[in-house]
Motif scaffolding. Sequence first.
Motif, PDB file in Angstrom:
ATOM      1  N   ARG A 199      -7.819  23.580   7.181  1.00 41.73           N
ATOM      2  CA  ARG A 199      -6.935  22.949   6.198  1.00 41.73           C
ATOM      3  C   ARG A 199      -6.539  21.541   6.639  1.00 41.73           C
ATOM      4  N   LEU A 200      -6.239  21.405   7.910  1.00 46.44           N
ATOM      5  CA  LEU A 200      -5.872  20.087   8.438  1.00 46.44           C
ATOM      6  C   LEU A 200      -7.043  19.123   8.314  1.00 46.44           C
ATOM      7  N   ALA A 201      -8.241  19.577   8.653  1.00 43.33           N
ATOM      8  CA  ALA A 201      -9.425  18.721   8.581  1.00 43.33           C
ATOM      9  C   ALA A 201      -9.688  18.255   7.158  1.00 43.33           C
ATOM     10  N   ALA A 202      -9.485  19.148   6.194  1.00 42.40           N
ATOM     11  CA  ALA A 202      -9.740  18.812   4.794  1.00 42.40           C
ATOM     12  C   ALA A 202      -8.691  17.860   4.230  1.00 42.40           C
ATOM     13  N   ALA A 203      -7.463  17.966   4.719  1.00 42.32           N
ATOM     14  CA  ALA A 203      -6.360  17.218   4.113  1.00 42.32           C
ATOM     15  C   ALA A 203      -6.050  15.894   4.794  1.00 42.32           C
ATOM     16  N   ARG A 204      -6.424  15.749   6.046  1.00 42.49           N
ATOM     17  CA  ARG A 204      -5.930  14.596   6.797  1.00 42.49           C
ATOM     18  C   ARG A 204      -6.407  13.275   6.217  1.00 42.49           C
ATOM     19  N   ASP A 205      -5.556  12.273   6.348  1.00 47.08           N
ATOM     20  CA  ASP A 205      -5.849  10.905   5.927  1.00 47.08           C
ATOM     21  C   ASP A 205      -5.983  10.075   7.201  1.00 47.08           C
ATOM     22  N   PRO A 206      -7.136   9.466   7.452  1.00 45.15           N
ATOM     23  CA  PRO A 206      -7.313   8.688   8.690  1.00 45.15           C
ATOM     24  C   PRO A 206      -6.283   7.574   8.887  1.00 45.15           C
ATOM     25  N   ARG A 207      -5.622   7.171   7.802  1.00 43.76           N
ATOM     26  CA  ARG A 207      -4.599   6.127   7.930  1.00 43.76           C
ATOM     27  C   ARG A 207      -3.284   6.659   8.488  1.00 43.76           C
ATOM     28  N   MET A 208      -3.105   7.980   8.488  1.00 40.17           N
ATOM     29  CA  MET A 208      -1.848   8.584   8.916  1.00 40.17           C
ATOM     30  C   MET A 208      -2.128   9.578  10.050  1.00 40.17           C
ATOM     31  N   PRO A 209      -1.681   9.281  11.275  1.00 36.86           N
ATOM     32  CA  PRO A 209      -1.987  10.140  12.421  1.00 36.86           C
ATOM     33  C   PRO A 209      -1.050  11.345  12.506  1.00 36.86           C
ATOM     34  N   VAL A 241       0.843  -1.192   0.000  1.00 35.07           N
ATOM     35  CA  VAL A 241       0.000   0.000   0.000  1.00 35.07           C
ATOM     36  C   VAL A 241       0.880   1.245   0.000  1.00 35.07           C
ATOM     37  N   GLU A 242       0.303   2.332  -0.484  1.00 40.05           N
ATOM     38  CA  GLU A 242       0.939   3.639  -0.377  1.00 40.05           C
ATOM     39  C   GLU A 242       0.175   4.452   0.669  1.00 40.05           C
ATOM     40  N   VAL A 243       0.904   5.115   1.536  1.00 42.51           N
ATOM     41  CA  VAL A 243       0.305   5.961   2.560  1.00 42.51           C
ATOM     42  C   VAL A 243       0.871   7.358   2.383  1.00 42.51           C
ATOM     43  N   THR A 244      -0.020   8.349   2.344  1.00 42.76           N
ATOM     44  CA  THR A 244       0.408   9.729   2.133  1.00 42.76           C
ATOM     45  C   THR A 244       0.311  10.532   3.425  1.00 42.76           C
ATOM     46  N   LEU A 245       1.403  11.198   3.760  1.00 42.72           N
ATOM     47  CA  LEU A 245       1.418  12.157   4.859  1.00 42.72           C
ATOM     48  C   LEU A 245       1.030  13.513   4.276  1.00 42.72           C
ATOM     49  N   PRO A 246      -0.132  14.057   4.648  1.00 44.54           N
ATOM     50  CA  PRO A 246      -0.574  15.317   4.055  1.00 44.54           C
ATOM     51  C   PRO A 246       0.337  16.489   4.422  1.00 44.54           C
ATOM     52  N   VAL A 247       0.413  17.445   3.514  1.00 50.43           N
ATOM     53  CA  VAL A 247       1.109  18.708   3.757  1.00 50.43           C
ATOM     54  C   VAL A 247       0.094  19.821   3.567  1.00 50.43           C
ATOM     55  N   VAL A 248      -0.026  20.712   4.541  1.00 50.20           N
ATOM     56  CA  VAL A 248      -0.967  21.825   4.444  1.00 50.20           C
ATOM     57  C   VAL A 248      -0.206  23.139   4.554  1.00 50.20           C
ATOM     58  N   ALA A 249      -0.738  24.167   3.891  1.00 44.40           N
ATOM     59  CA  ALA A 249      -0.134  25.490   3.964  1.00 44.40           C
ATOM     60  C   ALA A 249      -0.281  26.054   5.375  1.00 44.40           C
ATOM     61  N   ASN A 250       0.726  26.785   5.808  1.00 41.18           N
ATOM     62  CA  ASN A 250       0.716  27.369   7.143  1.00 41.18           C
ATOM     63  C   ASN A 250      -0.222  28.573   7.207  1.00 41.18           C
ATOM     64  N   SER A 251      -0.636  28.902   8.410  1.00 41.29           N
ATOM     65  CA  SER A 251      -1.424  30.106   8.667  1.00 41.29           C
ATOM     66  C   SER A 251      -1.253  30.472  10.126  1.00 41.29           C
ATOM     67  N   GLN A 252      -1.270  31.753  10.440  1.00 41.52           N
ATOM     68  CA  GLN A 252      -1.247  32.194  11.828  1.00 41.52           C
ATOM     69  C   GLN A 252      -2.648  32.186  12.439  1.00 41.52           C
ATOM     70  N   ASP A 253      -3.656  31.973  11.600  1.00 47.73           N
ATOM     71  CA  ASP A 253      -5.042  31.858  12.049  1.00 47.73           C
ATOM     72  C   ASP A 253      -5.316  30.380  12.317  1.00 47.73           C
ATOM     73  N   MET A 254      -5.474  30.019  13.588  1.00 49.84           N
ATOM     74  CA  MET A 254      -5.598  28.612  13.950  1.00 49.84           C
ATOM     75  C   MET A 254      -6.902  27.990  13.450  1.00 49.84           C
ATOM     76  N   THR A 255      -7.947  28.800  13.294  1.00 51.71           N
ATOM     77  CA  THR A 255      -9.191  28.279  12.736  1.00 51.71           C
ATOM     78  C   THR A 255      -8.982  27.900  11.276  1.00 51.71           C
ATOM     79  N   GLU A 256      -8.330  28.768  10.535  1.00 54.51           N
ATOM     80  CA  GLU A 256      -8.038  28.487   9.132  1.00 54.51           C
ATOM     81  C   GLU A 256      -7.113  27.287   8.999  1.00 54.51           C
ATOM     82  N   LEU A 257      -6.089  27.231   9.826  1.00 57.95           N
ATOM     83  CA  LEU A 257      -5.163  26.104   9.764  1.00 57.95           C
ATOM     84  C   LEU A 257      -5.873  24.805  10.136  1.00 57.95           C
ATOM     85  N   GLY A 258      -6.763  24.867  11.128  1.00 54.22           N
ATOM     86  CA  GLY A 258      -7.540  23.684  11.496  1.00 54.22           C
ATOM     87  C   GLY A 258      -8.439  23.213  10.373  1.00 54.22           C
TER      88      GLY A 258
END
Length: 202
Positions: free
Chosen positions: A155-165, A136-153
């Motif tokens: 991005r993390l929610a949209a990008a995360r892969d449940p297979r990779m913590p 299998v291939e497992v991808t570690l997501p990369v998200v753009a940084n932000s100083q706004d934690m709501t915005e960064l959250g």
Amino acid sequence: MTADVGALDLKEAGTVLAAEAARFAAFGWMRGTSGNLSVVLSRDPLRLAVTASGHDKGELGPDDVVLVDGRGAAVRGGRPSAEAELHARVAALTGAGAVVHVHTVASVAMGRREPGGIVFRDLEMLKGVGQPAHGVEVTLPVVANSQDMTELGDRLAAARDPRMPAVVVAGHGLYVWGADPRQARHHTEVVEWLLELTLAEG
């Protein structure tokens, strides 16, 4: 340190987080006062103990921790990390009992090299994050940084892969989580190993 994170009080959580922070600082992953750790103390309402802002993570004591709510706002203690809101978001989103944020060279370098996500395959160490070593291939997501934690959250929610913590925040560092501080530590060490290998292979 303990599987029953909900049984910890704030001072006990501070002792656990101080020990974990000292370990990561010894690896050079929390230089200066960078990085932060958290552990969930209750789910309803969501409450987390988060390392206090501005402290050398290799020198934390049991009192260098802040109790925060589900929005990352301080409930008791001093000033939490500016990223406490993101810790709370990760805990709510993933069900994690502990969250680790470290600033490693490999995570930043690989985030720059692979901004669309870092792919791992055919590595025995993948078992350390609950994935098969082969096939299998497992991808570690990369998200753009932000100083706004709501915005960064978001991005993390949209990008995360449940297979990779874990998620890499570009130009910033690595967020990793687990059921408790011990599992979060193991996941962090495994993901960092995978990043270091991939970086070394060029």
